[in-house]
Design a protein around this motif. Structure first.
Motif, mmCIF file in Angstrom:
data_model
loop_
_atom_site.group_PDB
_atom_site.id
_atom_site.type_symbol
_atom_site.label_atom_id
_atom_site.label_comp_id
_atom_site.label_asym_id
_atom_site.label_seq_id
_atom_site.Cartn_x
_atom_site.Cartn_y
_atom_site.Cartn_z
ATOM 1 N N ASN A 53 41.880 4.841 36.651
ATOM 2 C CA ASN A 53 41.105 4.906 37.670
ATOM 3 C C ASN A 53 39.845 3.800 37.612
ATOM 4 O O ASN A 53 39.982 2.884 36.936
ATOM 5 C CB ASN A 53 40.341 6.253 37.487
ATOM 6 C CG ASN A 53 39.733 6.352 36.114
ATOM 7 O OD1 ASN A 53 39.558 5.436 35.205
ATOM 8 N ND2 ASN A 53 39.746 7.865 35.348
ATOM 9 N N SER A 54 39.050 4.007 38.422
ATOM 10 C CA SER A 54 38.007 2.965 38.502
ATOM 11 C C SER A 54 37.154 2.756 37.002
ATOM 12 O O SER A 54 36.763 1.617 36.631
ATOM 13 C CB SER A 54 36.762 3.545 39.408
ATOM 14 O OG SER A 54 36.186 4.638 39.222
ATOM 15 N N ASP A 55 36.987 3.795 36.369
ATOM 16 C CA ASP A 55 36.284 3.778 35.083
ATOM 17 C C ASP A 55 37.097 2.884 34.205
ATOM 18 O O ASP A 55 36.480 1.904 33.379
ATOM 19 C CB ASP A 55 35.861 4.971 34.511
ATOM 20 C CG ASP A 55 34.982 5.826 35.275
ATOM 21 O OD1 ASP A 55 34.090 5.208 35.926
ATOM 22 O OD2 ASP A 55 34.716 7.065 35.024
ATOM 23 N N ARG A 56 38.315 3.091 34.167
ATOM 24 C CA ARG A 56 39.223 2.164 33.053
ATOM 25 C C ARG A 56 39.309 0.817 33.817
ATOM 26 O O ARG A 56 39.554 0.019 32.811
ATOM 27 C CB ARG A 56 40.471 3.254 32.960
ATOM 28 C CG ARG A 56 40.571 4.588 32.591
ATOM 29 C CD ARG A 56 41.926 5.055 32.207
ATOM 30 N NE ARG A 56 42.545 4.326 31.214
ATOM 31 C CZ ARG A 56 44.014 4.754 31.045
ATOM 32 N NH1 ARG A 56 44.640 5.528 31.706
ATOM 33 N NH2 ARG A 56 44.628 4.004 30.143
ATOM 34 N N GLY A 105 37.118 -0.732 35.090
ATOM 35 C CA GLY A 105 35.939 -1.376 34.600
ATOM 36 C C GLY A 105 35.954 -1.854 33.061
ATOM 37 O O GLY A 105 35.623 -3.145 32.910
ATOM 38 N N LEU A 106 36.424 -1.015 32.393
ATOM 39 C CA LEU A 106 36.533 -1.362 30.931
ATOM 40 C C LEU A 106 37.708 -2.529 30.890
ATOM 41 O O LEU A 106 37.507 -3.455 29.736
ATOM 42 C CB LEU A 106 37.324 -0.137 30.057
ATOM 43 C CG LEU A 106 36.287 0.960 30.012
ATOM 44 C CD1 LEU A 106 36.989 2.218 29.276
ATOM 45 C CD2 LEU A 106 35.107 0.517 29.269
ATOM 46 N N THR A 141 24.330 6.007 40.949
ATOM 47 C CA THR A 141 24.615 7.293 40.795
ATOM 48 C C THR A 141 23.503 8.172 40.277
ATOM 49 O O THR A 141 23.301 9.268 40.800
ATOM 50 C CB THR A 141 25.721 7.539 39.662
ATOM 51 O OG1 THR A 141 27.050 6.507 40.044
ATOM 52 C CG2 THR A 141 26.197 9.035 39.265
ATOM 53 N N ALA A 191 26.199 2.621 37.819
ATOM 54 C CA ALA A 191 25.249 3.685 36.951
ATOM 55 C C ALA A 191 23.888 4.073 37.677
ATOM 56 O O ALA A 191 23.182 4.958 37.657
ATOM 57 C CB ALA A 191 24.989 3.164 35.443
ATOM 58 N N PRO A 197 28.781 -2.501 36.327
ATOM 59 C CA PRO A 197 28.483 -1.428 35.501
ATOM 60 C C PRO A 197 26.861 -0.956 35.832
ATOM 61 O O PRO A 197 26.734 0.258 35.940
ATOM 62 C CB PRO A 197 28.690 -1.716 33.966
ATOM 63 C CG PRO A 197 29.302 -2.923 33.916
ATOM 64 C CD PRO A 197 29.021 -3.461 35.114
#
Length: 527
Positions: free
Chosen positions: A335-338, A340-341, A176, A173, A169
């Motif tokens: 997606n990539s964010d989910r 990661g969660l 980006t 971050a 993470p």
């Protein structure tokens, strides 16, 4: 060489007690593991983008080979590091050199103009990782009392989960927000802090020379302090060492030869010195050839089983890396964010399981904890094959991670116990073998996982079934061989007590003897 420049003078090192203490060494090793995993994982989200920026094609394949380069550096450096650390009785210096190599690899990777330099940087990072996993764990076992090894290893192993939890993470971050160099700068900052902690380390053999044993702080006890105004400092090296008889420690009052007669110095008092040598014989490392180490380890069922579990742990953890995101995407459109969660939910329980397992290992032994953790991890891999409920899938993912991660502390404790019982095999040897087995598992795991997921009809189900089979094998091995007193031996003693067997055998023998005597007497009477 183990007493590097800061300890070459005759002056007592400042902060001797806390710099050599068990908790400080545990903190340094745990932070070192955190830094290692953070630096490893922080670049994973940014690798594809940087390769694209350098105009490379087939980015996914190239990124995979970079991960393989890390494992190659880790595997091929393991044996030289382990043998060198034991041969020259060094722990602190290899840890410092490893951090310098890690910082250099970060700078090299950050400024790499082409793929070849990136690969070299990853190999160098793998070598640095071997330092903390071999020498760091060996240092921790050197310092920690045998009864607390499991707890301290469990606490240090939380660094593995923290590094993975923060790394990816933070890398995404920072990339980006600040660009490609930001994740590497963050990793270098953590490495510099880690380097500062490692420079403060005082090894146990150095502390012993100054009369302080960090694993037994009460080994040297002052009944009364000497009056500083009337007496000079007393060097413990001038106090004659009492002999050790067996494993008992007796208290013997020893007069300090540097202090004049008590009648002339009324404020001076006697010193109570624990009757044990200043230099612990367990710290005297007698190097043996590599072939002898291999033969000794191969002849120990406990060592082979623990190393097999290390290999399986590396396989299980890495086989799901390339396939889990694809499975979540295909079934629940993550997606990539989910994704990661989902990984976050899987990693967080390991923060609890590792120290918890280490705590109970010291109380009930590695045999119970290893068996229970593996047995309880097994059903959750079967549940992971279900596709009907996302909450159930996430809970099963977290539960299996909790129990699988709980195996690390008892396995590393088991290896330390094996090392103590093998003449000539040191902690660096045994943890070198552990690092080698784990490194091989993490190297081939992603390849196996990716190939099975791509080519099998139900790839994710096939992976879960293979993992379940591997865990089932480990459950059986743990039941039969793990610990000084394996569970199988306990069960056999419970249902087939040796005393009753001997008693039954004696009764049969006496009965046969009496019968033969009766026959002899009867024949004599008839005659």
């Amino acid at each position: 060489m183990g007493r590097w420049m800061p300890f070459s003078s005759n002056r007592k090192p400042w902060g001797l007690r806390w710099r050599s203490s068990v908790w400080f060494i545990t903190t340094v090793v745990g932070f070192g593991i955190t830094t290692d995993l953070l630096v490893y994982s922080i670049v994973i989200p940014v690798l594809p983008f940087q390769l694209e920026r350098l105009s490379y094609r087939k980015v996914s394949s190239l990124a995979g080979w970079l991960l393989c380069a890390y494992s190659a550096g880790l595997v091929f450096s393991t044996i030289p590091i382990a043998m060198h650390s034991e041969r020259y009785s060094m722990r602190r210096m290899p840890l410092i050199l490893g951090l310098i190599a890690l910082i250099a690899s970060q700078v090299m990777f950050m400024e790499a103009p082409n793929y070849a330099v990136m690969a070299v940087a990853r190999v160098l990072q793998g070598i640095s990782s071997s330092m903390v996993w071999i020498v760091g764990l060996a240092l921790l076992c050197d310092t920690t009392p045998e009864k607390n090894v499991g707890k301290q290893l469990g606490i240090a192993m939380t660094g593995l989960s923290i590094g993975l939890l923060v790394g990816s993470p933070a890398g995404g971050a920072l990339y980006t927000r600040f660009g490609f160099r930001a994740p590497f700068i963050f990793g270098e900052i953590c490495a510099v802090v880690d380097l500062g902690l490692r420079l403060l380390i005082i090894e146990r053999d150095v502390a012993l020379k100054w009369g302080h044993d960090p694993s037994e702080p009460t080994a040297v006890i002052m009944k009364g302090a000497l009056d500083a105004s009337s007496t000079s400092d007393i060097q413990l090296s001038s106090i004659p060492t009492a002999q050790v008889h067996g494993s008992t420690t007796e208290i013997n009052e020893v007069e300090d030869p540097m202090v004049p007669d008590k009648s002339r110095l009324p404020n001076a008092r006697k010193l109570s010195i624990a009757r044990k040598p200043i230099m612990d014989p367990t710290l005297v490392r007698r190097p043996i050839p590599l072939l002898s180490v291999i033969i000794k380890l191969s002849q120990s069922p406990r060592a082979l089983v623990a190393l097999s579990m290390s290999l399986v742990y590396g396989l299980v953890q890495s086989m799901q890396e390339p396939s889990l995101p694809l499975h979540l995407q295909s079934i629940w459109e993550f997606n990539s964010d989910r994704v990661g969660l989902a990984y976050l939910a899987a990693v967080v329980p390991a923060l609890i399981s590792s120290p918890l397992a280490g705590f109970y290992v010291d109380r009930v032994g590695p045999n119970y904890i290893t068996f229970i953790c593996l047995l309880l991890a097994l059903p959750w891999w079967i549940i992971l094959t279900l596709r009907h409920s996302l909450p159930l899938f996430i809970f099963a993912l977290a539960a299996q991670c909790f129990f699988v991660s709980g195996v690390v502390a008892p396995v590393t404790t088991e290896l330390a116990s094996v090392s103590r019982k093998m003449q000539g095999v040191g902690y660096a040897h045994i943890y070198g073998a552990f690092n080698l087995a784990f490194g091989i598992g993490t190297a081939v795991g992603p390849v196996i996982g990716g190939q099975i997921y791509d080519h099998a009809r139900h790839g994710w189900t096939a992976l879960c079934c293979i993992t379940s089979a591997l865990i089932l094998v480990c459950v059986t091995l743990a039941f039969c061989y793990t610990g000084d007193d394996p569970l199988l031996a306990k069960v056999l003693r419970h249902y087939y007590p040796i005393d009753s067997i001997r008693k039954h055998s004696d009764e049969e023998s006496n009965s046969t003897h009496n019968t033969s005597r009766t026959h002899i007497v009867s024949r004599a009477e008839s005659a």
